[in-house]
Motif scaffolding. Structure first.
Motif, PDB file in Angstrom:
ATOM      1  N   ALA A  62     -24.545 -21.793 -29.253  1.00 31.68           N
ATOM      2  CA  ALA A  62     -24.195 -20.922 -30.368  1.00 31.68           C
ATOM      3  C   ALA A  62     -23.653 -21.732 -31.536  1.00 31.68           C
ATOM      4  CB  ALA A  62     -23.164 -19.885 -29.906  1.00 31.68           C
ATOM      5  N   ARG A  63     -22.821 -22.727 -31.242  1.00 28.97           N
ATOM      6  CA  ARG A  63     -22.266 -23.576 -32.297  1.00 28.97           C
ATOM      7  C   ARG A  63     -23.370 -24.334 -33.032  1.00 28.97           C
ATOM      8  NH1 ARG A  63     -18.482 -28.105 -30.134  1.00 28.97           N
ATOM      9  NH2 ARG A  63     -17.648 -26.273 -29.033  1.00 28.97           N
ATOM     10  N   ALA A  64     -24.407 -24.708 -32.278  1.00 27.45           N
ATOM     11  CA  ALA A  64     -25.527 -25.432 -32.877  1.00 27.45           C
ATOM     12  C   ALA A  64     -26.559 -24.495 -33.503  1.00 27.45           C
ATOM     13  CB  ALA A  64     -26.198 -26.305 -31.826  1.00 27.45           C
ATOM     14  N   ARG A  65     -26.306 -23.207 -33.448  1.00 21.29           N
ATOM     15  CA  ARG A  65     -27.187 -22.192 -34.023  1.00 21.29           C
ATOM     16  C   ARG A  65     -28.565 -22.194 -33.361  1.00 21.29           C
ATOM     17  NH1 ARG A  65     -25.399 -25.233 -37.796  1.00 21.29           N
ATOM     18  NH2 ARG A  65     -27.452 -25.860 -38.577  1.00 21.29           N
ATOM     19  N   PHE A  66     -28.574 -22.414 -32.032  1.00 19.60           N
ATOM     20  CA  PHE A  66     -29.797 -22.289 -31.247  1.00 19.60           C
ATOM     21  C   PHE A  66     -29.754 -20.936 -30.548  1.00 19.60           C
ATOM     22  CE2 PHE A  66     -29.681 -27.130 -30.904  1.00 19.60           C
ATOM     23  CZ  PHE A  66     -30.640 -27.293 -31.898  1.00 19.60           C
ATOM     24  N   GLU A  67     -30.616 -20.051 -30.949  1.00 16.82           N
ATOM     25  CA  GLU A  67     -30.618 -18.701 -30.395  1.00 16.82           C
ATOM     26  C   GLU A  67     -31.448 -18.661 -29.118  1.00 16.82           C
ATOM     27  OE1 GLU A  67     -31.946 -15.938 -33.283  1.00 16.82           O
ATOM     28  OE2 GLU A  67     -30.355 -16.403 -34.721  1.00 16.82           O
ATOM     29  N   THR A  68     -30.875 -18.086 -28.084  1.00 14.86           N
ATOM     30  CA  THR A  68     -31.592 -17.924 -26.823  1.00 14.86           C
ATOM     31  C   THR A  68     -31.068 -16.689 -26.119  1.00 14.86           C
ATOM     32  OG1 THR A  68     -32.017 -18.878 -24.649  1.00 14.86           O
ATOM     33  CG2 THR A  68     -29.966 -19.530 -25.730  1.00 14.86           C
ATOM     34  N   GLY A  69     -31.988 -15.895 -25.598  1.00 12.73           N
ATOM     35  CA  GLY A  69     -31.584 -14.703 -24.867  1.00 12.73           C
ATOM     36  C   GLY A  69     -31.614 -14.917 -23.370  1.00 12.73           C
ATOM     37  N   THR A  70     -31.867 -16.151 -22.942  1.00 10.49           N
ATOM     38  CA  THR A  70     -31.957 -16.447 -21.518  1.00 10.49           C
ATOM     39  C   THR A  70     -30.945 -17.518 -21.149  1.00 10.49           C
ATOM     40  OG1 THR A  70     -33.634 -18.149 -21.912  1.00 10.49           O
ATOM     41  CG2 THR A  70     -34.428 -15.902 -21.560  1.00 10.49           C
ATOM     42  N   ALA A  71     -31.055 -18.038 -19.933  1.00  9.76           N
ATOM     43  CA  ALA A  71     -30.207 -19.143 -19.478  1.00  9.76           C
ATOM     44  C   ALA A  71     -31.092 -20.380 -19.386  1.00  9.76           C
ATOM     45  CB  ALA A  71     -29.585 -18.813 -18.126  1.00  9.76           C
ATOM     46  N   PRO A  72     -31.303 -21.067 -20.494  1.00 11.32           N
ATOM     47  CA  PRO A  72     -32.270 -22.169 -20.526  1.00 11.32           C
ATOM     48  C   PRO A  72     -31.787 -23.389 -19.748  1.00 11.32           C
ATOM     49  CG  PRO A  72     -31.013 -22.143 -22.555  1.00 11.32           C
ATOM     50  CD  PRO A  72     -30.603 -20.917 -21.781  1.00 11.32           C
ATOM     51  N   PRO A  73     -32.711 -24.221 -19.258  1.00  5.20           N
ATOM     52  CA  PRO A  73     -32.313 -25.463 -18.599  1.00  5.20           C
ATOM     53  C   PRO A  73     -31.548 -26.353 -19.562  1.00  5.20           C
ATOM     54  CG  PRO A  73     -34.687 -25.433 -19.023  1.00  5.20           C
ATOM     55  CD  PRO A  73     -34.170 -24.070 -19.323  1.00  5.20           C
ATOM     56  N   THR A  74     -30.372 -26.793 -19.142  1.00  9.01           N
ATOM     57  CA  THR A  74     -29.494 -27.570 -20.017  1.00  9.01           C
ATOM     58  C   THR A  74     -28.869 -28.718 -19.236  1.00  9.01           C
ATOM     59  OG1 THR A  74     -28.963 -25.563 -21.272  1.00  9.01           O
ATOM     60  CG2 THR A  74     -27.515 -27.454 -21.567  1.00  9.01           C
ATOM     61  N   LEU A  75     -28.985 -29.916 -19.779  1.00  7.31           N
ATOM     62  CA  LEU A  75     -28.367 -31.101 -19.197  1.00  7.31           C
ATOM     63  C   LEU A  75     -27.141 -31.485 -20.017  1.00  7.31           C
ATOM     64  CD1 LEU A  75     -31.592 -33.242 -18.577  1.00  7.31           C
ATOM     65  CD2 LEU A  75     -30.505 -31.571 -17.055  1.00  7.31           C
ATOM     66  N   ARG A  92     -38.484 -27.941 -27.724  1.00  5.00           N
ATOM     67  CA  ARG A  92     -39.001 -26.576 -27.781  1.00  5.00           C
ATOM     68  C   ARG A  92     -40.528 -26.535 -27.757  1.00  5.00           C
ATOM     69  NH1 ARG A  92     -40.683 -22.684 -31.411  1.00  5.00           N
ATOM     70  NH2 ARG A  92     -39.891 -20.569 -31.030  1.00  5.00           N
ATOM     71  N   ARG A  93     -41.042 -25.623 -26.981  1.00  8.04           N
ATOM     72  CA  ARG A  93     -42.437 -25.211 -27.013  1.00  8.04           C
ATOM     73  C   ARG A  93     -42.469 -23.795 -26.444  1.00  8.04           C
ATOM     74  NH1 ARG A  93     -47.639 -27.545 -27.214  1.00  8.04           N
ATOM     75  NH2 ARG A  93     -49.227 -26.235 -26.223  1.00  8.04           N
ATOM     76  N   ASP A  96     -41.524 -29.699 -29.958  1.00  8.30           N
ATOM     77  CA  ASP A  96     -40.711 -30.024 -31.124  1.00  8.30           C
ATOM     78  C   ASP A  96     -39.285 -30.332 -30.686  1.00  8.30           C
ATOM     79  OD1 ASP A  96     -42.833 -29.483 -32.884  1.00  8.30           O
ATOM     80  OD2 ASP A  96     -42.370 -27.339 -32.839  1.00  8.30           O
ATOM     81  N   ALA A  97     -38.649 -31.269 -31.372  1.00  9.91           N
ATOM     82  CA  ALA A  97     -37.276 -31.642 -31.039  1.00  9.91           C
ATOM     83  C   ALA A  97     -36.381 -31.485 -32.252  1.00  9.91           C
ATOM     84  CB  ALA A  97     -37.216 -33.074 -30.533  1.00  9.91           C
ATOM     85  N   THR A  98     -35.182 -30.942 -32.009  1.00 11.99           N
ATOM     86  CA  THR A  98     -34.179 -30.772 -33.054  1.00 11.99           C
ATOM     87  C   THR A  98     -32.818 -31.134 -32.480  1.00 11.99           C
ATOM     88  OG1 THR A  98     -35.432 -28.924 -34.005  1.00 11.99           O
ATOM     89  CG2 THR A  98     -33.133 -29.152 -34.680  1.00 11.99           C
TER      90      THR A  98
END
Length: 247
Positions: A58-71, A14-15, A3-5
Motif C-alpha cells: 500500500a505504501r508503494a501504491r501497488f494495488e492488489t486484491g489478492t495475497a500475491p507471492p512476496t519475498l 508484473r504480467r 514488467d518490473a517496477t
C-alpha cells in the motif's frame, strides 16, 4: 514479457494472469498479476508478515486484491538486477551476510571420530540457525505455459544456477534464507519440461547467473564479500554426517 517496477523499497514483477509458484513465506501456487520482493529494515522482527506485506504494498501504491507471492530481504532494492534471454526473465537481489555451506569433508564429524565419539544419527535434528533478512531472492518468469512438473523443476533449475554462480563468485552456494518465485503464462506456448537442455531451462540458467552476478557487483562493488561462513556472525556450516545405508 514481464514488467518490473521499484517503489518504496519494493520490486514488483508484473504480467497479467500469471501462474506463480513460490518457495518463500506463505508460498505455493497462486495466480495473479504480480509477484513482489520487498526490502526490510535492519533489525526487522515482525512476525505478522501478511499485514506487513499489505502495508508495504500500500505504501508503494501497488494495488492488489489478492495475497500475491512476496519475498523479503535485507538487501536494498537499489541492488535488484534483471536479465532477459529468449522466453525467460529473471530478477535477483543478492546479500551474503548469512552464508550457508555444505563441506564435502565435514570437520565436526572428523573431529568427533578422532575423539572416539559417535556420529550424530541422521534422525537427530541439529539446532536451527537464526533467521536473518540477508538473502538471495529470485523471481523468474517465462512466457511459456509450463506443465506442473516443469514449473516445479524450474525452481530447482534456478536454485542450481544460483548456487553455481555464488560458488564461482563468492565461494558459497547460498544463504540460510534464499527463496525463488517462478511464473509462467497460462496462455503461452506449452512446455512439458524445463531442464537445463530445454529452451526455458537453458535461458533460465543464464538469466539467473547474470542477474545474480550483477546484483552482487552492485551490492559488493569491491568484491568484499562477508568472511568465511564458519566465521560469519549469521552463517551456518553443514558439518555433521548422516548415517548412510542401502535401501
Amino acid at each position: 514479457m514481464f514488467d518490473a517496477t521499484v517503489r518504496e523499497g519494493v520490486l514488483r514483477v508484473r504480467r497479467p494472469e500469471t501462474r506463480w509458484l513460490s518457495t518463500g513465506w506463505n508460498g505455493g501456487r497462486s495466480r495473479g498479476d504480480a509477484a513482489y520482493n520487498a526490502s526490510v529494515p535492519e533489525g526487522f522482527d515482525r512476525t505478522d508478515l501478511g499485514a506487513y506485506r499489505d502495508e508495504r504494498l500500500a505504501r508503494a501504491r501497488f494495488e492488489t486484491g489478492t495475497a500475491p507471492p512476496t519475498l523479503f530481504t535485507g538487501v536494498s532494492m537499489s541492488h535488484a538486477r534483471g536479465a532477459r534471454l529468449g522466453p525467460v526473465i529473471a530478477y535477483a537481489t543478492a546479500g551474503l551476510s548469512n552464508p550457508a555451506t555444505l563441506p564435502m569433508e565435514p570437520e565436526r564429524a572428523a573431529a568427533d571420530a578422532d575423539a572416539g565419539g559417535t556420529e550424530r544419527d541422521a534422525a537427530t535434528p541439529t539446532s536451527e540457525p537464526s533467521r536473518r533478512p540477508g538473502t538471495v531472492n529470485l523471481i523468474v518468469g517465462t512466457t511459456r505455459r509450463l506443465a506442473d512438473g516443469a514449473a516445479a523443476n524450474l525452481v530447482a533449475v534456478a536454485a542450481e544456477a544460483k548456487a553455481a554462480t555464488l560458488l564461482a563468485t563468492a565461494g558459497v552456494p547460498g544463504t540460510t534464507s534464499d527463496a525463488v518465485v517462478v511464473g509462467d503464462d497460462p496462455t503461452g506456448e506449452p512446455a512439458a519440461f524445463s531442464g537445463s537442455a530445454t529452451p526455458v531451462g537453458s535461458a533460465a540458467r543464464v538469466c539467473v547467473r547474470d542477474a545474480v552476478r550483477a546484483s552482487l557487483r552492485s551490492r559488493y562493488p569491491d568484491g568484499d564479500y562477508p568472511g568465511p561462513p564458519a566465521d560469519a556472525e549469521h552463517g551456518v556450516v553443514g558439518d555433521d554426517r548422516a548415517t548412510v545405508f542401502e535401501p
